[in-house]
Enzyme design. Structure first.
Site, PDB file in Angstrom:
ATOM      1  N   TYR A 139     -15.264  -3.685   8.592  1.00 55.14           N
ATOM      2  CA  TYR A 139     -13.899  -3.172   8.834  1.00 55.14           C
ATOM      3  C   TYR A 139     -12.827  -3.352  10.146  1.00 55.14           C
ATOM      4  O   TYR A 139     -12.092  -3.599  10.429  1.00 55.14           O
ATOM      5  CB  TYR A 139     -14.074  -1.176   8.554  1.00 55.14           C
ATOM      6  CG  TYR A 139     -12.314  -0.442   8.808  1.00 55.14           C
ATOM      7  CD1 TYR A 139     -11.701  -1.239   7.523  1.00 55.14           C
ATOM      8  CD2 TYR A 139     -11.861  -0.133   9.741  1.00 55.14           C
ATOM      9  CE1 TYR A 139     -10.367  -0.984   7.602  1.00 55.14           C
ATOM     10  CE2 TYR A 139     -10.644   0.677   9.691  1.00 55.14           C
ATOM     11  CZ  TYR A 139      -9.970   0.392   9.224  1.00 55.14           C
ATOM     12  OH  TYR A 139      -8.417   0.681   9.041  1.00 55.14           O
TER      13      TYR A 139
ATOM     14  N   LYS B 106      -9.659  -5.980  11.367  1.00 63.12           N
ATOM     15  CA  LYS B 106      -8.520  -4.960  12.281  1.00 63.12           C
ATOM     16  C   LYS B 106      -8.549  -5.739  13.587  1.00 63.12           C
ATOM     17  O   LYS B 106      -7.525  -5.734  14.168  1.00 63.12           O
ATOM     18  CB  LYS B 106      -8.673  -3.498  12.425  1.00 63.12           C
ATOM     19  CG  LYS B 106      -8.253  -2.464  11.674  1.00 63.12           C
ATOM     20  CD  LYS B 106      -7.260  -3.340  11.017  1.00 63.12           C
ATOM     21  CE  LYS B 106      -6.985  -2.547   9.277  1.00 63.12           C
ATOM     22  NZ  LYS B 106      -5.945  -2.638   8.731  1.00 63.12           N
TER      23      LYS B 106
ATOM     24  N   GLY C 102       1.139  -1.425   0.357  1.00 61.86           N
ATOM     25  CA  GLY C 102       0.689   0.372   0.389  1.00 61.86           C
ATOM     26  C   GLY C 102       0.764   1.105  -0.104  1.00 61.86           C
ATOM     27  O   GLY C 102       0.673   2.052   0.366  1.00 61.86           O
TER      28      GLY C 102
END
Length: 254
Positions: free
Chosen positions: A162, A166, A13
């Site tokens: 999301y 995590k 990323g």
């Protein structure tokens, strides 16, 4: 950072935000950096040109970490490059979010988040560790750029899935720590968990209006702040493993 000069770091990323800042900093400190991204790979190529007079180097590789074949191809390229050959430091930074509530979201969006945020991290870590074993590297470092979303709940239905990815990453970090210790290796594992960071993340993955409202509500963390935490864990003496760093804007409540 002196002992990392000339060694190889993979940053996933790396085309924007935190990954972009980390890649730049490592090149400036003399590391040979592989920056990968699924999109905007031209940004990494441009950064590589900008940094060509710096002590290190930056190699851009297009790779969607959610796709196993692309991850394997990326590591084949790293092994085949005589200036690289392996990975000493694996920085798992790639992640994404979709505004997909648990009760009304689309399965394709849930799946995409888990493929990038969890499976992509696992595959890159596994392959990086393989290269360390092949070269008998016992002082490597695996770093995960995660989120406070994996430490405490978020009261936002669009981010609940999301958050689940995590929380999974947090469990993976601890699992990796135990597996590395079982192998009697001195390869370290660290996780950096920032709160709100002003990047393109919210605009790309939630929406522009939400991002503008969020980033104008307080003085947010900047990519440079998170980069500083990554440099700190890398620069710690070999006998010090900074397992978790949590950081948030001073004005962020949760």
């Amino acid at each position: 950072m002196e002992r990392w000069k000339g060694r190889v770091a993979l940053v996933t990323g790396a085309s924007a935000g935190i990954g972009f800042a980390i890649a730049r900093a490592l090149v400036e400190r003399g590391m040979k950096v592989v920056g990968c991204a699924e999109r905007d790979i031209a940004r990494i190529h441009k950064l590589s040109e900008e940094l060509r007079d710096k002590p290190g180097s930056l190699t851009a590789i297009e790779c969607d970490v959610a796709k196993e074949d692309q991850v394997m191809t990326m590591f084949q390229k790293i092994r085949a490059d005589s200036k690289l050959g392996h990975v000493d430091v694996c920085i798992n930074n790639a992640a994404l979010a979709h505004p997909a509530p648990l009760l009304t979201g689309e399965a394709s969006e849930w799946r995409h988040m888990f493929e990038v945020n969890v499976l992509g991290l696992l595959m890159c870590t596994k392959e990086a560790f393989k290269t360390m074993q092949e070269k008998r590297i016992d002082d490597g470092h695996i770093i995960i750029v995660s989120s406070l979303a994996g430490i405490r709940p978020i009261n936002d239905k669009g981010l609940h899935c999301y958050m689940a990815t995590k929380y999974a990453v947090n469990a993976i970090r601890e699992g990796l720590r135990h597996e590395l210790k079982e192998l009697k290796t001195h390869i370290r594992i660290s996780q950096v968990c920032p709160g709100i960071v002003e990047t393109e993340f919210a605009e790309h993955h939630i929406n522009k209006e939400h991002a503008q409202k969020l980033y104008s509500s307080m003085k947010c963390l900047q990519p440079e702040d998170v980069k500083g935490a990554v440099l700190y864990v890398l620069d710690a003496p070999p006998h010090v493993e900074a397992t978790d760093i949590m950081m948030r804007p001073t004005d962020q409540l949760h």
